[in-house]
Motif scaffolding. Structure first.
Motif, PDB file in Angstrom:
ATOM      1  N   ASP A  95       0.817  -1.213   0.000  1.00  0.00           N
ATOM      2  CA  ASP A  95       0.000   0.000   0.000  1.00  0.00           C
ATOM      3  C   ASP A  95       0.851   1.264   0.000  1.00  0.00           C
ATOM      4  O   ASP A  95       0.490   2.274  -0.588  1.00  0.00           O
ATOM      5  CB  ASP A  95      -0.880   0.053   1.263  1.00  0.00           C
ATOM      6  CG  ASP A  95      -2.193  -0.678   1.053  1.00  0.00           C
ATOM      7  OD1 ASP A  95      -2.490  -1.037  -0.096  1.00  0.00           O
ATOM      8  OD2 ASP A  95      -2.899  -0.887   2.051  1.00  0.00           O
ATOM      9  N   ARG A  98       1.883   1.780  -3.417  1.00  0.00           N
ATOM     10  CA  ARG A  98       0.752   2.143  -4.295  1.00  0.00           C
ATOM     11  C   ARG A  98       0.293   3.571  -4.057  1.00  0.00           C
ATOM     12  O   ARG A  98      -0.202   4.230  -4.976  1.00  0.00           O
ATOM     13  CB  ARG A  98      -0.418   1.184  -4.060  1.00  0.00           C
ATOM     14  CG  ARG A  98      -0.149  -0.200  -4.606  1.00  0.00           C
ATOM     15  CD  ARG A  98      -1.432  -1.003  -4.627  1.00  0.00           C
ATOM     16  NE  ARG A  98      -1.136  -2.412  -4.675  1.00  0.00           N
ATOM     17  CZ  ARG A  98      -1.275  -3.237  -3.653  1.00  0.00           C
ATOM     18  NH1 ARG A  98      -1.748  -2.792  -2.499  1.00  0.00           N
ATOM     19  NH2 ARG A  98      -0.971  -4.499  -3.773  1.00  0.00           N
ATOM     20  N   VAL A 297      -8.972   3.077  -7.548  1.00  0.00           N
ATOM     21  CA  VAL A 297      -8.736   2.627  -6.177  1.00  0.00           C
ATOM     22  C   VAL A 297      -7.258   2.272  -6.039  1.00  0.00           C
ATOM     23  O   VAL A 297      -6.753   1.440  -6.777  1.00  0.00           O
ATOM     24  CB  VAL A 297      -9.589   1.374  -5.857  1.00  0.00           C
ATOM     25  CG1 VAL A 297      -9.289   0.855  -4.444  1.00  0.00           C
ATOM     26  CG2 VAL A 297     -11.075   1.673  -6.024  1.00  0.00           C
ATOM     27  N   PHE A 298      -6.569   2.929  -5.091  1.00  0.00           N
ATOM     28  CA  PHE A 298      -5.142   2.610  -4.930  1.00  0.00           C
ATOM     29  C   PHE A 298      -4.840   1.930  -3.602  1.00  0.00           C
ATOM     30  O   PHE A 298      -3.736   1.443  -3.381  1.00  0.00           O
ATOM     31  CB  PHE A 298      -4.269   3.861  -5.100  1.00  0.00           C
ATOM     32  CG  PHE A 298      -4.500   4.929  -4.059  1.00  0.00           C
ATOM     33  CD1 PHE A 298      -5.485   5.877  -4.231  1.00  0.00           C
ATOM     34  CD2 PHE A 298      -3.721   4.963  -2.907  1.00  0.00           C
ATOM     35  CE1 PHE A 298      -5.702   6.864  -3.286  1.00  0.00           C
ATOM     36  CE2 PHE A 298      -3.923   5.952  -1.939  1.00  0.00           C
ATOM     37  CZ  PHE A 298      -4.924   6.898  -2.137  1.00  0.00           C
ATOM     38  N   LYS A 299      -5.838   1.889  -2.726  1.00  0.00           N
ATOM     39  CA  LYS A 299      -5.567   1.296  -1.412  1.00  0.00           C
ATOM     40  C   LYS A 299      -6.883   0.846  -0.796  1.00  0.00           C
ATOM     41  O   LYS A 299      -7.890   1.517  -0.967  1.00  0.00           O
ATOM     42  CB  LYS A 299      -4.888   2.375  -0.564  1.00  0.00           C
ATOM     43  CG  LYS A 299      -4.847   2.124   0.927  1.00  0.00           C
ATOM     44  CD  LYS A 299      -4.030   3.218   1.588  1.00  0.00           C
ATOM     45  CE  LYS A 299      -4.131   3.100   3.090  1.00  0.00           C
ATOM     46  NZ  LYS A 299      -2.974   3.581   3.802  1.00  0.00           N
ATOM     47  N   ILE A 300      -6.827  -0.289  -0.110  1.00  0.00           N
ATOM     48  CA  ILE A 300      -8.024  -0.713   0.617  1.00  0.00           C
ATOM     49  C   ILE A 300      -7.657  -0.920   2.075  1.00  0.00           C
ATOM     50  O   ILE A 300      -6.715  -1.648   2.402  1.00  0.00           O
ATOM     51  CB  ILE A 300      -8.629  -1.994  -0.001  1.00  0.00           C
ATOM     52  CG1 ILE A 300      -9.281  -1.639  -1.336  1.00  0.00           C
ATOM     53  CG2 ILE A 300      -9.669  -2.614   0.948  1.00  0.00           C
ATOM     54  CD1 ILE A 300      -9.893  -2.788  -2.088  1.00  0.00           C
ATOM     55  N   ALA A 313     -12.254   1.883   0.604  1.00  0.00           N
ATOM     56  CA  ALA A 313     -11.485   1.888  -0.640  1.00  0.00           C
ATOM     57  C   ALA A 313     -11.083   3.333  -0.915  1.00  0.00           C
ATOM     58  O   ALA A 313     -11.942   4.217  -1.005  1.00  0.00           O
ATOM     59  CB  ALA A 313     -12.325   1.335  -1.780  1.00  0.00           C
ATOM     60  N   GLN A 371     -11.668  -3.622  -5.721  1.00  0.00           N
ATOM     61  CA  GLN A 371     -10.331  -4.196  -5.657  1.00  0.00           C
ATOM     62  C   GLN A 371      -9.316  -3.100  -5.962  1.00  0.00           C
ATOM     63  O   GLN A 371      -9.647  -2.122  -6.638  1.00  0.00           O
ATOM     64  CB  GLN A 371     -10.158  -5.296  -6.713  1.00  0.00           C
ATOM     65  CG  GLN A 371     -10.944  -6.532  -6.420  1.00  0.00           C
ATOM     66  CD  GLN A 371     -10.732  -7.601  -7.488  1.00  0.00           C
ATOM     67  OE1 GLN A 371      -9.886  -7.474  -8.358  1.00  0.00           O
ATOM     68  NE2 GLN A 371     -11.500  -8.656  -7.392  1.00  0.00           N
ATOM     69  N   ILE A 372      -8.107  -3.320  -5.505  1.00  0.00           N
ATOM     70  CA  ILE A 372      -7.060  -2.348  -5.804  1.00  0.00           C
ATOM     71  C   ILE A 372      -6.860  -2.294  -7.319  1.00  0.00           C
ATOM     72  O   ILE A 372      -6.807  -3.325  -7.977  1.00  0.00           O
ATOM     73  CB  ILE A 372      -5.775  -2.718  -5.054  1.00  0.00           C
ATOM     74  CG1 ILE A 372      -5.970  -2.365  -3.572  1.00  0.00           C
ATOM     75  CG2 ILE A 372      -4.570  -1.990  -5.608  1.00  0.00           C
ATOM     76  CD1 ILE A 372      -5.037  -3.048  -2.637  1.00  0.00           C
ATOM     77  N   GLU A 420      -7.685  -8.899  -4.477  1.00  0.00           N
ATOM     78  CA  GLU A 420      -7.867  -7.526  -4.009  1.00  0.00           C
ATOM     79  C   GLU A 420      -6.539  -6.776  -3.975  1.00  0.00           C
ATOM     80  O   GLU A 420      -6.504  -5.553  -3.991  1.00  0.00           O
ATOM     81  CB  GLU A 420      -8.475  -7.583  -2.602  1.00  0.00           C
ATOM     82  CG  GLU A 420      -8.764  -6.248  -2.005  1.00  0.00           C
ATOM     83  CD  GLU A 420      -8.973  -6.372  -0.518  1.00  0.00           C
ATOM     84  OE1 GLU A 420      -8.056  -6.014   0.230  1.00  0.00           O
ATOM     85  OE2 GLU A 420     -10.042  -6.835  -0.099  1.00  0.00           O
TER      86      GLU A 420
END
Ligand code: G4P
Length: 522
Positions: A95, A98, A297-300, A313, A371-372, A420
């Motif tokens: 993360d 990302r 989406v770059f991070k969950i 997300a 999802q990422i 993910e």
């Protein structure tokens, strides 16, 4: 305000540094300037670094720390600034990498006593790959550090980026007198008791007035000599090189003493870029001022509350205007999603967000839809932004289900978490064992926690330690090349790679099989 004015005012960046270089302290100062926090210590108090790893999940749930400090937004001199956190210490994970995909520039904080340290180097590499501008703050000038000339040279030698000193220390540590600020044509006097904003102007010769006691100070003379030397023999200031990430403006200062931080912020805002276009898989560039909304989406952030499977997300907006309650298409599934439960992040609260534009980060409450790497958008045209890069894991564990009767939930959990982007999965050619790869230990712990909480699957993780992952061409695959020191596995896409025990094992292999080409991801 129009959309293009709104976008033009955005500055979105991350601070990259090695733990303890002063990232938290400088962030705090920036938030103070932005009026978001009133007192130093607000952010620091919530820093998780002082807790043992095992406490992390609990802390995470109790305080929501990662989410609230993941993005900090404030206004300064008409600009809206988003700082994205890149956790260090035990929190370091994919993360973190990302997050750098979601910023338009980076601030690199270096401890001037230590110079460039390993984590800075890793994060720098990603910024360099993206070609984004990087601004450097050489911190802790109130302590004795290394020769400034050495620090500048190290940027070029170790990172391969030109350093351009915007100012130069006059003394250091106990002898710190000020900063010779060639960019603003002034000397900033260091007055620990004041807020450090006493300036002396420079005349046409770049000198201060004769009446100033500093004029005859040997540290001042030294700083002037060094500046002259750099003027003659150093790098030329180049906005183009800064914009492409080939030159970094360097600011000296002390975050703790709040010296040089304001100048840094103001100069940074002059040169830092506004949100740029983002490329799609079809090679279209989506402009930030495009009327249709889009983002990725770059991070969950998972499971803040184990009773609810809620996750957040994080979406970087790339174009258009976000409005709460709007419908968007989730590209991967084609489904329409209503964005009503959306949060934006302030330094110490989470707030419901009504509108946002390119450069801003919004957090979508998620029950497992995202999802990422997912793209969301309005408009009829299907949109998918370029895939986020895969990062080379460095840590590996063998993973099995504790209860052999629960293979189904084990496989389902692994499959979903891997998809993910929470962790990377490899399979051994010879034994079929599952091997997980991560860039930071925390990823394994989050994985284990989520397997239990979301999939009711207890897992056994057998550490394999650090490995060097190197991919090979499928044509060159020969299972007989596999050994315990260079284990042959395949990744999720079915591509073969070796996990080398160490550099010696890798070298031994390249000598034995000179024709086999080894490649790494980022
Ligand atoms: P990080 O987020 O990059 O990990 O670093 P952080 O800001 O937490 O700073 C790490 C340590 O360095 C802290 O000291 C902090 O006070 C100190 N520090 C940061 N900037 C400066 C500076 O400009 N000068 C000096 N002398 N020190 C600085 P600590 O003792 O670990 O924590 P604390 O007890 O002060 O909270």
């Amino acid at each position: 305000m129009t959309l293009s004015q709104d976008v033009a005012n955005r500055r979105t960046f991350a601070i990259i540094s090695h733990p303890d270089a002063g990232k938290t302290t400088i962030t705090e100062q920036l938030l103070l300037f932005g009026g978001v926090v009133r007192q130093a210590g607000t952010v620091k108090a919530r820093k998780s670094g002082n807790f043992a790893k095992s406490d992390w999940m609990e802390i995470e749930q109790k305080r929501g720390i990662s989410v609230t400090s993941s993005v900090m937004q404030f206004d300064y001199e008409g600009k809206r600034i988003n700082i994205l956190d890149t956790p260090g210490h035990e929190d370091f994970s994919e993360d973190t990498y990302r997050t750098l995909m979601a910023v338009d520039s980076a601030v690199m904080v270096i401890d001037s006593a230590k110079g460039i340290e390993p984590q800075t180097k890793k994060l720098f590499k990603i910024c360099k790959m993206r070609g984004i501008p990087i601004f450097t703050f050489m911190n802790k000038l109130d302590r004795d550090g290394r020769d400034p000339m050495d620090l500048i040279a190290e940027l070029e030698e170790v990172l391969g980026i030109e350093g351009y000193p915007m100012n130069w220390p006059i003394g250091m540590g106990k002898e710190l007198k000020g900063l010779y600020d060639r960019y603003h044509n002034r000397v900033a006097l260091f007055r620990p008791e004041s807020d450090g904003t006493t300036y002396l102007p420079l005349d046409d010769n770049g000198d201060i007035d004769d009446s100033q006691p500093l004029k005859t100070d040997s540290w001042y003379e030294d700083a002037r000599d060094n500046m002259e030397l750099i003027e003659d023999a150093g790098n030329q200031f180049s906005e183009a090189k800064i914009a492409s990430g080939d030159q970094t403006p360097v600011f000296f200062g002390s975050a703790l003493a709040n010296f040089g931080v304001k100048t840094f912020l103001e100069t940074y805002l002059k040169f830092a870029p506004q949100p740029a276009a983002h490329r799609t898989e079809e090679n279209d560039d989506i402009e930030p001022t495009d009327n249709e909304f889009s983002g990725f989406v770059f991070k969950i952030q998972a499971n803040m509350d184990p009773k609810h499977r809620d996750r957040i997300a994080f979406v970087r907006i790339c174009s258009g205007l976000f409005q709460r309650g709007m419908d968007v298409t989730l590209g991967r599934t084609g489904r329409t999603m209503r964005l009503s439960n959306v949060t934006q992040f302030m330094a110490d609260t989470r707030e419901n967000v009504e509108t946002a534009v390119a450069g801003d980060i919004i957090g979508l409450y998620d029950t497992g839809n995202y999802q990422i790497g997912d793209t969301i958008y309005t408009g009829k045209k299907k949109l998918q932004f370029e895939k986020l890069p895969q990062f080379t894991p460095e840590l590996f564990v063998r993973v099995t289900a504790k209860n052999v009767m629960k293979q189904k939930s084990f496989h389902k959990g692994i499959q979903q978490l891997v998809q993910e982007g929470a962790i990377q999965l490899y399979t051994s050619y010879t034994t079929g064992d599952y091997i997980l790869g991560a860039v930071g230990q925390l990823q394994f712990e989050v994985f284990q926690f989520r397997m239990k909480n979301e999939y009711n699957s207890d897992v056994i993780m057998e550490p394999m330690g650090h490995k060097i992952a190197r991919w090979i061409d499928s044509d060159q695959l020969d299972e007989r090349m596999s050994s315990s020191r260079n284990l042959l596995v395949k990744d999720l896409a079915g591509d073969p790679l070796f996990l080398f025990e160490n550099q010696f094992a890798e070298r031994w292999f390249t000598e034995k099989y000179p024709d086999v080409k080894l490649a790494s991801k980022l």
